[in-house]
Design a protein around this motif. Sequence first.
Motif, mmCIF file in Angstrom:
data_model
loop_
_atom_site.group_PDB
_atom_site.id
_atom_site.type_symbol
_atom_site.label_atom_id
_atom_site.label_comp_id
_atom_site.label_asym_id
_atom_site.label_seq_id
_atom_site.Cartn_x
_atom_site.Cartn_y
_atom_site.Cartn_z
ATOM 1 N N MET A 1 -12.030 19.942 -29.505
ATOM 2 C CA MET A 1 -11.320 19.641 -28.027
ATOM 3 C C MET A 1 -12.650 19.225 -27.263
ATOM 4 N N ARG A 2 -11.771 18.780 -26.081
ATOM 5 C CA ARG A 2 -13.135 17.792 -24.638
ATOM 6 C C ARG A 2 -13.009 18.864 -24.694
ATOM 7 N N THR A 3 -14.578 18.815 -23.623
ATOM 8 C CA THR A 3 -15.002 19.917 -23.319
ATOM 9 C C THR A 3 -15.884 18.986 -21.453
ATOM 10 N N HIS A 4 -15.759 20.083 -20.458
ATOM 11 C CA HIS A 4 -15.530 19.513 -19.172
ATOM 12 C C HIS A 4 -17.015 20.154 -18.586
ATOM 13 N N ARG A 5 -18.143 19.343 -17.734
ATOM 14 C CA ARG A 5 -18.969 20.867 -17.137
ATOM 15 C C ARG A 5 -18.261 20.493 -15.612
ATOM 16 N N LEU A 6 -18.606 21.604 -15.841
ATOM 17 C CA LEU A 6 -18.548 22.901 -14.155
ATOM 18 C C LEU A 6 -19.598 22.269 -13.046
ATOM 19 N N GLY A 7 -19.612 20.988 -12.338
ATOM 20 C CA GLY A 7 -19.864 20.807 -11.140
ATOM 21 C C GLY A 7 -21.031 20.712 -11.509
ATOM 22 N N HIS A 8 -22.231 20.817 -11.225
ATOM 23 C CA HIS A 8 -24.036 20.506 -11.011
ATOM 24 C C HIS A 8 -24.240 21.614 -11.906
ATOM 25 N N SER A 9 -23.672 22.245 -12.670
ATOM 26 C CA SER A 9 -24.240 23.245 -13.450
ATOM 27 C C SER A 9 -24.648 22.889 -15.238
ATOM 28 N N THR A 10 -24.887 23.360 -16.108
ATOM 29 C CA THR A 10 -25.276 22.592 -17.145
ATOM 30 C C THR A 10 -23.810 23.985 -17.654
ATOM 31 N N THR A 11 -22.820 23.867 -18.016
ATOM 32 C CA THR A 11 -22.042 24.585 -18.403
ATOM 33 C C THR A 11 -20.833 24.178 -18.925
ATOM 34 N N THR A 12 -19.895 23.756 -19.492
ATOM 35 C CA THR A 12 -19.015 23.564 -20.238
ATOM 36 C C THR A 12 -17.526 24.545 -20.964
ATOM 37 N N GLU A 40 -8.736 35.730 -32.664
ATOM 38 C CA GLU A 40 -8.776 35.463 -33.570
ATOM 39 C C GLU A 40 -8.072 34.243 -33.773
ATOM 40 N N ALA A 41 -6.896 33.662 -33.285
ATOM 41 C CA ALA A 41 -5.838 32.791 -33.488
ATOM 42 C C ALA A 41 -6.534 31.683 -32.116
ATOM 43 N N ALA A 42 -6.695 32.422 -30.890
ATOM 44 C CA ALA A 42 -7.185 31.033 -30.188
ATOM 45 C C ALA A 42 -8.434 30.050 -31.120
ATOM 46 N N TRP A 43 -9.775 31.644 -31.637
ATOM 47 C CA TRP A 43 -11.254 31.116 -32.120
ATOM 48 C C TRP A 43 -10.576 30.093 -33.098
ATOM 49 N N ASP A 44 -9.826 30.193 -33.440
ATOM 50 C CA ASP A 44 -9.061 29.098 -34.557
ATOM 51 C C ASP A 44 -8.994 27.964 -34.569
ATOM 52 N N SER A 45 -7.797 28.110 -33.527
ATOM 53 C CA SER A 45 -7.220 26.309 -32.770
ATOM 54 C C SER A 45 -8.048 25.982 -31.945
ATOM 55 N N GLY A 46 -9.495 26.325 -31.758
ATOM 56 C CA GLY A 46 -10.236 25.312 -31.080
ATOM 57 C C GLY A 46 -10.517 25.889 -29.526
ATOM 58 N N ILE A 47 -10.595 26.229 -29.226
ATOM 59 C CA ILE A 47 -10.377 27.596 -27.606
ATOM 60 C C ILE A 47 -11.636 27.810 -27.351
#
Length: 329
Positions: A1-12, A40-47
């Motif tokens: 699953m695609r990720t995006h960075r939050l603002g100017h932080s290093t967190t995605t 568990e299902a959420a983790w397995d789904s890529g979230i």
Amino acid sequence: MRTHRLGHSTTTVTELGFGGGPLGGLFDPLDDDTAAQTLEAAWDSGIRYFDTSPHYGIGHSERRIGELLRGRPRADFTLSTKVGRLLIPQDPRGRMDESFAVPATHRRVWDFSRDGVLRSVEDSLTRMGLDRIDVLYLHDAEQHFEAALREGYPALAELRAQGVVTAVGAGMYHPGKLARLVRETDADVVMLSGRYTLLDHTALDELLPACAARGVSVVAASVFNSGLLATDRPAEGARYDYGPATPELLERVNRIADVCAEHGVSVPQAAMAFPLLHPVVAGVVVGMRSQEEVLRNREAFSAPIPAGLWSDLCEAGLLDERAVVHAGP
């Protein structure tokens, strides 16, 4: 699953995040086993982005999310929680909580002071059994906005400077107040509840332009507006923003569904995809309470959306003409 960075932080964050409200017994009770299977299902789904709050089930949501994440590599997920309500133990005397379907073992006390923020973070870490939080939000501060802005936000910025958290902001449903916070602070992200959806475009007035100008990210929550957009055709008694939907809203959803059907798209698919078209929106957070809901939402989130759907919704007068309806690169 695609990720995006939050603002100017290093967190995605992953584009689809897990909303922890239902894990606290929102609307209906939820047992620990079902909650664990859901996570568990959420983790397995890529979230990999999980959002929670002390408010959700007076601690139940945080505890349950912590039980999952303690067994996962810490670098593999992003966790957010919130401050503004302290949980004070009390004797439930057989009473249920006023907001969630759990025994009233605690009462909530509003507190956006520095000491309140620090205590809330410590309590959350204890409930979750984790050593750090990634994203910290001021929560539901509409009626306490000056205290949140003048006392709460500096405490969040202090925790960020110390490396206790990596991104800070606020989670509210009022886009005007979030816009003020964006303009007057160095927040990284805001979580907007229900105000940039297929049915509500009020974030376009101030908030989204302010975020674009300041380099602040938006996480869109309540993209189904409490359930009205969670099915193709809303049933009688469907909720909108936690209350019963009006006939006018029901009719509008049916019109949206008609246009979606012409493109082979479901309303939930469109509801999750729409906010992400705007360049400041880093992700959507969807509350889920069962393994089946996770699988259904993950499948809907992954569905391709024809570009013509958005232009047809605009032509039908169902989307604000200012809405971004073309995906970025």
